[in-house]
Design a protein around this motif. Structure first.
Motif, mmCIF file in Angstrom:
data_model
loop_
_atom_site.group_PDB
_atom_site.id
_atom_site.type_symbol
_atom_site.label_atom_id
_atom_site.label_comp_id
_atom_site.label_asym_id
_atom_site.label_seq_id
_atom_site.Cartn_x
_atom_site.Cartn_y
_atom_site.Cartn_z
ATOM 1 N N ALA A 263 6.315 -20.675 132.010
ATOM 2 C CA ALA A 263 6.031 -19.234 132.124
ATOM 3 C C ALA A 263 6.238 -18.547 130.772
ATOM 4 O O ALA A 263 5.482 -17.650 130.395
ATOM 5 N N ALA A 264 7.272 -18.999 130.027
ATOM 6 C CA ALA A 264 7.541 -18.358 128.723
ATOM 7 C C ALA A 264 6.379 -18.589 127.765
ATOM 8 O O ALA A 264 6.011 -17.716 126.982
ATOM 9 N N LEU A 265 5.795 -19.779 127.850
ATOM 10 C CA LEU A 265 4.697 -20.093 126.932
ATOM 11 C C LEU A 265 3.413 -19.376 127.344
ATOM 12 O O LEU A 265 2.615 -18.974 126.503
ATOM 13 N N ALA A 266 3.247 -19.222 128.645
ATOM 14 C CA ALA A 266 1.998 -18.631 129.145
ATOM 15 C C ALA A 266 2.032 -17.102 129.157
ATOM 16 O O ALA A 266 0.995 -16.456 129.120
ATOM 17 N N GLY A 267 3.252 -16.523 129.186
ATOM 18 C CA GLY A 267 3.349 -15.073 129.379
ATOM 19 C C GLY A 267 3.008 -14.286 128.129
ATOM 20 O O GLY A 267 3.187 -14.765 127.009
ATOM 21 N N GLN A 268 2.545 -13.049 128.337
ATOM 22 C CA GLN A 268 2.246 -12.180 127.195
ATOM 23 C C GLN A 268 3.097 -10.921 127.203
ATOM 24 O O GLN A 268 2.965 -10.083 126.329
ATOM 25 N N CYS A 269 3.932 -10.811 128.220
ATOM 26 C CA CYS A 269 4.801 -9.626 128.299
ATOM 27 C C CYS A 269 6.027 -9.854 127.403
ATOM 28 O O CYS A 269 6.272 -10.968 126.954
ATOM 29 N N PRO A 270 6.808 -8.803 127.128
ATOM 30 C CA PRO A 270 8.028 -8.995 126.326
ATOM 31 C C PRO A 270 8.956 -10.034 126.952
ATOM 32 O O PRO A 270 9.083 -10.094 128.178
ATOM 33 N N LEU A 271 9.576 -10.845 126.090
ATOM 34 C CA LEU A 271 10.497 -11.883 126.562
ATOM 35 C C LEU A 271 11.913 -11.555 126.092
ATOM 36 O O LEU A 271 12.131 -11.280 124.907
#
Ligand code: CTP
Length: 434
Positions: free
Chosen positions: A118-126
């Motif tokens: 999910a971290a690699l695929a996400g575009q929202c702030p992490l």
């Protein structure tokens, strides 16, 4: 409010992420949870499912019955790629606790479980909140990995120093306080928050009217409730000005602060600021009377066995502002009342002061009111009466702002920002503190 995806990795601090979920839910956010298989050795998915009211995913191959929808959202009609849909739908992804192993994987782009994928695929702030043994945290490999993440725009929260899980060990590595992690998330969300662009004027604290150069007439208000309201409005993205009357507590950052002492000073600043504001939250306890004359120097007791103090009425700041309100402004007054007629008094203030909302609290009720962490209030509008049961002032502040949001939307309906349950029910449904 916002859709927050929480990733939980393996570590003893995983139990604290339950508290994060509770706080985020109480603040009105929708939360979904991803867990690594190892994290389930520490906290089971059933706990997260109970708190979020939504299924937890533990593997990329898990079928998500909610099809990537967050609580309060309708699931899509199609069958999405479940693990990717959740992070695509999230407004923010926070991994807490993040183990040294997960941090290493994030830094190097590995995607071998549902949390890292999910971290690699996400575009929202992490947001990443590390928690581990002090030696692991201080190891240069971990430090380099954290630097890599920071350089890539990831927000790292904590870890804190203190007693660690292994018996007798101290050092840096404790998971940051869940409330602090949530605050960081909300700071990041603020820019796209639901109150973005709104200007909010808050008064806090209690005025002091001088008797002489040493003494004053004052009241017991600490400013805690006003500051909680200011912080809540700021978290939602508003531009906030606080007029603080004798407030000794720390004031949240990024807030325009005006310090005042007397009712007249408070009135003067409010008059300047009022026309610009969209929402006025008048939480300050303003003196109704002041000594007609403040004595220069110190009044002496010698030769007196009684003293009469002549008082004159101050201006009712809130009524004066309401008399020149413009369309669209929302005015919220506060009524600290004593005993059984609380609601009658509060409702009469709603009408006589020409307000949209009055927040009434019963100062005879134990554990709520002046200079304590918690409060219990009834929020009155022309059409509604919302009971916010005993909770932290932060939670109460969010409940009050939810009512203002509904009024601004003009619906008057009893649904929250995201079509969630009524505020009254949200707070009643709060699980007991962990
Ligand atoms: N208020 C104000 N100016 C004053 C007194 C009160 O702006 N001089 C505001 C308070 O900030 C609060 C609301 O009016 O939001 C109600 O305050 P409260 O003290 O409960 O009511 P009063 O009108 O002063 O009536 P009473 O003290 O008799 O209950």
């Amino acid at each position: 409010m916002s859709r927050i995806l929480l990733g939980v990795t393996g570590g003893i601090a995983a139990y604290k992420s339950l508290e994060f979920v509770r706080l985020a839910d109480a603040a009105g956010h929708s939360v979904r949870v991803l867990q690594t298989p190892t994290s389930r050795r520490f906290v089971g998915s059933a706990s997260f499912e109970a708190l979020t009211g939504a299924p937890v995913l533990v593997s990329e191959f898990d079928e998500d019955p909610a099809r990537g929808a967050f609580p309060g959202q309708q699931p899509p009609g199609h069958r999405p790629l479940h693990h990717l849909e959740l992070v695509h739908n999230a407004e923010l992804y926070v991994i807490a606790p993040a183990s040294a192993n997960t941090i290493a994987k994030l830094a190097h782009g590995l995607a071998d479980n549902v949390v890292t994928t999910a971290a690699l695929a996400g575009q929202c702030p992490l947001v990443v909140a590390p928690a581990m043994n002090a030696n692991m945290y201080e190891h240069s490999a971990t430090q380099v990995n954290l630097t890599l993440l920071r350089e890539r725009g990831v927000t790292i929260v904590g870890p804190d120093a203190g007693k660690l899980a292994s018996r007798g060990e101290h050092g840096v590595g404790r998971l940051a306080d869940p409330a602090v992690i949530l605050e960081e998330c909300e700071q990041l969300l603020g820019a796209s928050g639901s109150w973005h662009g709104l200007r909010v004027l808050v008064t806090a604290g209690g005025t002091r009217e001088p008797i002489d150069s040493v003494r004053f007439l004052g009241n017991r208000s600490s400013g805690r409730m006003g500051l909680a309201l200011a912080a809540a409005a700021h978290r939602r993205g508003a531009d906030v000005t606080v007029v603080a009357a004798n407030v000794a507590l720390p004031v949240p950052e990024n807030i325009d602060l005006r310090r005042v002492c007397t009712a007249a000073e408070l009135a003067a600043v409010c008059e300047q600021e009022f026309a610009k504001c969209d929402v006025l939250l008048m939480a300050a306890a303003v003196a109704d009377f002041r000594p007609v004359e403040a004595v220069e120097g110190k009044l002496k007791k010698a030769g007196r066995d009684r003293m009469l103090l002549e008082l004159e009425a101050t201006t009712d700041v809130l009524s004066a502002l309401a008399a020149r309100r413009s369309t669209g402004q929302i005015l919220v007054g506060f009524a600290a009342e004593h005993g059984e007629h609380m609601l009658d008094y509060a409702r009469s203030k709603l009408e006589s002061k020409n307000l949209d909302v009055v927040v009434a609290n019963d100062i005879s009720s134990p554990g709520a009111g002046f200079d304590v962490e918690d409060n219990e209030v009834v929020v009155l509008t022309g059409a509604d009466e919302v009971h916010l049961e005993l909770a932290s002032k932060r939670e109460i502040a969010d409940g009050i702002l939810d009512v203002v949001t509904r009024l601004r939307q003009g619906s008057g309906a009893t649904v929250g920002d995201d079509g969630r349950a009524p505020v009254r029910h949200c707070l009643r449904a709060l699980p007991t503190r962990l």
